[in-house]
Design an enzyme around this catalytic site. Structure first.
Site, mmCIF file in Angstrom:
data_model
loop_
_atom_site.group_PDB
_atom_site.id
_atom_site.type_symbol
_atom_site.label_atom_id
_atom_site.label_comp_id
_atom_site.label_asym_id
_atom_site.label_seq_id
_atom_site.Cartn_x
_atom_site.Cartn_y
_atom_site.Cartn_z
ATOM 1 C CG HIS A 1 -7.256 -10.481 141.983
ATOM 2 N ND1 HIS A 1 -8.438 -10.834 141.489
ATOM 3 C CD2 HIS A 1 -6.410 -10.059 140.707
ATOM 4 C CE1 HIS A 1 -8.592 -10.731 140.194
ATOM 5 N NE2 HIS A 1 -7.246 -10.581 139.794
ATOM 6 C CG ASP B 1 -4.158 -8.509 137.584
ATOM 7 O OD1 ASP B 1 -4.779 -9.292 138.154
ATOM 8 O OD2 ASP B 1 -4.620 -8.186 136.334
ATOM 9 C CG HIS C 1 -9.152 -6.248 138.617
ATOM 10 N ND1 HIS C 1 -7.881 -6.026 139.103
ATOM 11 C CD2 HIS C 1 -8.922 -7.569 138.090
ATOM 12 C CE1 HIS C 1 -7.202 -6.771 138.530
ATOM 13 N NE2 HIS C 1 -7.654 -7.869 137.973
ATOM 14 N NE ARG D 1 -16.189 -11.514 132.853
ATOM 15 C CZ ARG D 1 -16.095 -10.379 132.123
ATOM 16 N NH1 ARG D 1 -16.804 -9.701 131.474
ATOM 17 N NH2 ARG D 1 -14.898 -9.623 132.243
#
Ligand code: GA4
Length: 278
Positions: free
Chosen positions: A146, A148, A203, A213
């Protein structure tokens, strides 16, 4: 470093709570706790998260009530981090304005500093996925590809890989983890305000098999009523806007109706202006 270490510890305390406790902070509206589901249009990923408003008055109280014992420690740790990352981001966008010869140099930072700035903050936790090894090197999407929507996103992660960016030739490149650095992403609104000089890069995050993570991202956005259009001071003589004019409210409303991977700027491109698309 200190803000980051403290917030990572608090975030893990939250994510390590029993699922039934975390669920009390959800489902996201869009603020609050979410597990696997991203947005409201059917996107899923191997991720759990807390989406918060950056305004300390409303930093999603709902999500904090699950901390029956020490909600105020979590709240103040989040708020301290947000205040610090915001201050840094104001400077970063002023340096960007200098580089692009945008005048006045606070043309971007004033939007983020505005008390009505529509900004948010996200804590992501990507649990390890041991089953991944059995999948024989296949990718498991943690957070789907996507761009941002906002002006700028400032991401900090622990020392795990997973983040990738998409190049113009559509190949994916891993961003080496570096827990002493911030990763700064241009948002769709900044692409428009710079008339395409800066691009909102696609990204995604891939899941890992062994390590968990944690990432924390500040998304700096303008006030809802702000008109989003190329900044006059950066336009060359005779240069035309590649986009129709719209308000941040219009863009955001349309973004929240879209799927994660959609090319959202497409709807706002001028059809006559040539190829602005990705
Ligand atoms: C991507 C950037 C931010 O994480 C976010 C996301 C939002 C959400 O998770 O609710 C969106 C996504 C993001 C873009 C399109 C819409 C809205 C999920 C989705 C399908 C908080 C944002 O502002 O936009």
């Amino acid at each position: 470093m200190e803000f980051f270490t403290r917030l990572e510890a608090e975030a893990l305390k939250f994510f390590n709570l029993p699922q039934s406790d975390k669920d009390k902070a959800g489902p996201p509206d869009p603020f609050g706790y979410g597990f696997k589901k991203i947005g409201s249009n059917g996107d899923v990923g191997w991720v759990e998260y807390l989406l918060l408003n950056t305004n300390p008055q409303i930093t999603s109280l709902k999500s904090l009530t699950v901390f029956r014992e020490t909600p105020e420690i979590f709240r103040s740790t989040v708020n301290d981090y947000i205040q610090a990352v915001k201050r840094m981001t104001f400077e970063v966008v002023e340096l960007m304005a200098d580089g692009l010869k945008i005048e006045p140099r606070d043309a971007l930072s004033r939007l983020l500093r505005d008390e009505k700035s529509d900004s948010c903050f996200r804590l992501n936790h990507y649990p390890p996925c041991p089953e991944l090894q059995a999948l024989g090197g296949r990718n498991l999407i943690g957070f789907g590809e996507h761009t941002d929507p906002q002006i700028i996103s400032v991401l900090r992660s622990n020392n795990t890989s997973g983040l990738q960016i998409c190049l113009r030739d559509k190949t994916w490149v891993s961003v080496p983890p570096d827990q002493t650095s911030f990763f700064i992403n241009v948002g769709d609104a900044l692409q428009v305000m710079t008339n395409g000089r800066l691009r909102s890069v696609r990204h995604r995050v891939l899941a890992e098999s062994m390590r968990s993570r944690v990432s924390m991202i500040y998304f700096g956005g303008p006030p809802l009523s702000e008109k989003i259009a190329p900044l006059a001071s950066l336009m060359a003589k005779g240069e035309e806007s590649l986009y129709e004019e719209f308000t941040w409210w219009e863009y955001k409303t349309s973004a929240y109706k879209s799927r994660l991977g959609d090319y959202r700027l497409g709807l706002f491109e001028k059809k006559t202006g040539g190829a602005a698309g990705q």
